[in-house]
Design a protein around this motif. Structure first.
Motif: not given
Length: 519
Positions: A33-36, A48-49, A105-110
């Motif tokens: 899953e990709y969640k804002i 992203i989980r 889960e991990f995270g991204v910033q952009g």
């Protein structure tokens, strides 16, 4: 009708093939899953989980995705993210394996390439699994795993259904016994049992856990559940019955995943309205305000203090270590994770009749005074429940000064003497180890850099001295709390969870005086 033995052998062989194919699909398929998490005009953060809703552990994973609107990644945490659209992600050394029913889960910033943050399709072998032609391939967005109509017949469907029950039941049973074993039903939350921690809560293999003795002390129907408990038997039984329906495999996977991953976080409704506030951090090792009988309401027991070696003190009149006495803050006041999105802890609040009150804190994704703080953005949507154990004359309304070892000593410091550390090792007087990391790295470093620096300092101060309980709580701030710097939040007063009142000894439930106003 009597079937010839050759036909029986053929059908059994077909059933075996279906069974093996089903095993392959269940063994590797996962939900991706990709969640804002948060977005603002020019940027966003996303989580992203990967959820292992199969029946055997996942030992490795790799993902990739692509933005079609011009969005670009500027930083990430809890994974190694490479590429420049398309992007790829691979695990760190501590989140490579995903147990059955668990997730990473991990995270991204952009930077945002459109008027609204895009939700790309997450791809990777772990998201689809190895599927046979007799089973419809699953996509990352819809994993219905329906049976192909081209191969369906009354006999093959029957074989496939029974194969689903037998293989899924045996795999799930063995994975629970080997990968998870017994677990703790902690007031509705299924939490791992500790392997080495003998008492209280621990932190092993990157996750919070409960000591068997502590879990067993809970009242029925809570406590240890597992291979021999009736609670687990009923779960398996109901799952197996569901498996025998026409939608056997998908129903079983759904029910088993729910049973393993259910958490008390789901029983805590989000705050609607609420009050505006923010969280700071401290740990000064002093005897807290609520440790004196005169500062707690009638019928409420004061908070016990501890000696320098963390043994409980029965004498409530002993002076604070910050006033030359021997009464310190007990290490059991450290925060801990209940799930990926819920944590419990203790805090100092503004003055008044606060001792023993509990507050639900819901983090908004922004910082109170550090615009663009990546940790606050990554914390968005998580919930904490804290019990007030202290007051701070420099703590204002709506402020919750969370007790975190290494969070900063503030106006008083009994920690250097208690732990045998220098003042400089404890970081900045206000803000502690994280503030020292920001002074060292600057205020535009990535979240991964801040978390790494904070973890290293936690290990240096506490781990090197064998203060493992404090070390776990310090690294909790880097891991669960995402090294957030004074995050903004919504809050309201709530009834205290039993986990907190059991640790503090302060229980106001008989007073029935929960306030609905903002403090």
């Amino acid at each position: 009708m009597k079937l010839h033995s050759a036909w029986i052998r053929l059908l059994l062989m077909s059933g075996y093939v279906a069974l093996v194919s089903l095993y392959g699909a269940i063994a590797h398929a996962a939900k991706c899953e990709y969640k804002i998490a948060n977005e603002w005009g020019s940027g966003f953060t996303a989580t992203i989980r990967i959820t292992n809703d199969g029946t055997v552990p996942i030992s490795s994973w790799a993902l990739n995705w692509n933005y079609s609107d011009g969005s670009r990644i500027t930083s990430s945490w809890n994974a190694t993210v490479t590429g420049a659209n398309p992007y790829s992600a691979s695990p760190l050394n501590w989140n490579t394996n995903i147990a059955v029913g668990s997730n990473v889960e991990f995270g991204v910033q952009g930077t945002n390439g459109g008027s609204k943050a895009q939700v790309p399709i997450i791809a990777g072998a772990v998201c689809t699994g190895a599927v046979a032609s007799s089973i419809t391939p699953a996509s990352s967005s819809a994993r219905s795993s329906s049976v192909s109509s081209a191969r369906s017949s009354s006999i093959s469907a029957s074989l496939r259904s029974s194969a689903s029950v037998s293989i899924a039941s045996s795999l799930r049973s063995s994975s629970l016994a080997s990968a998870a074993g017994q677990m703790c039903n902690w007031y509705g939350s299924l939490t791992p049992l500790c392997a080495t921690t003998a008492k209280g809560w621990g932190y092993e293999n990157g996750k919070s856990c409960v000591a068997t003795a502590t879990c067993s002390a809970q009242p029925a129907p809570y406590g240890v559940v597992g291979a021999t408990s009736s609670a687990r038997s009923s779960v398996v039984s109901s799952s197996s019955m569901t498996s025998r329906s026409s939608s056997s495999r998908s129903s079983f996977r759904s029910s088993s995943s729910t049973a393993i991953t259910s958490s008390s976080a789901s029983s805590i409704p989000p705050i609607v309205g609420g009050c505006d506030g923010y969280a700071t951090r401290y740990w000064d090792c002093c005897k807290p305000h609520c440790g004196w009988s005169g500062n707690v309401p009638t019928l409420v027991a004061p908070l016990q203090s501890c000696a320098a070696n963390n043994t409980r003190l029965s004498d409530l009149t002993l002076p604070s270590s910050c006033d030359g006495g021997n009464a310190h803050m007990c290490w059991g006041m450290a925060p801990f994770a209940v799930s990926d999105t819920l944590a419990y802890g203790f805090a100092a609040t503004s003055s008044g009749d606060v001792c023993g009150r509990c507050y639900q804190l819901q983090f908004t994704g922004s910082s109170h005074n550090s615009p663009g703080d990546p940790g606050s953005a990554a914390l968005a949507g998580k919930t904490m429940i804290v019990q007030a154990t202290n007051i701070g004359y420099d703590v204002g309304g709506g402020q919750f000064d969370i007790l975190v070892p290494g969070g900063g000593v503030g106006a008083f410091n009994a920690c250097s003497a208690q732990w045998g550390v220098s003042n400089s090792e404890l970081g900045a007087q206000y803000g502690g180890l994280l503030a020292a990391c920001k002074q060292e790295l600057g205020y535009n470093a990535s979240l991964a850099q801040y978390k790494s620096c904070l973890t290293n300092r936690c290990n240096s101060v506490f781990g090197s001295r064998g203060l493992t309980e404090l070390q776990r709580a310090c690294t909790w701030y880097a891991d669960w709390f995402q090294a957030a710097d004074n995050p903004a939040l919504k809050y309201k007063e709530v009834a205290c969870p039993a986990e907190l009142t059991a640790r503090s000894g302060m229980n106001r439930s008989a007073l029935n005086d929960i306030k609905t106003s903002c403090n």
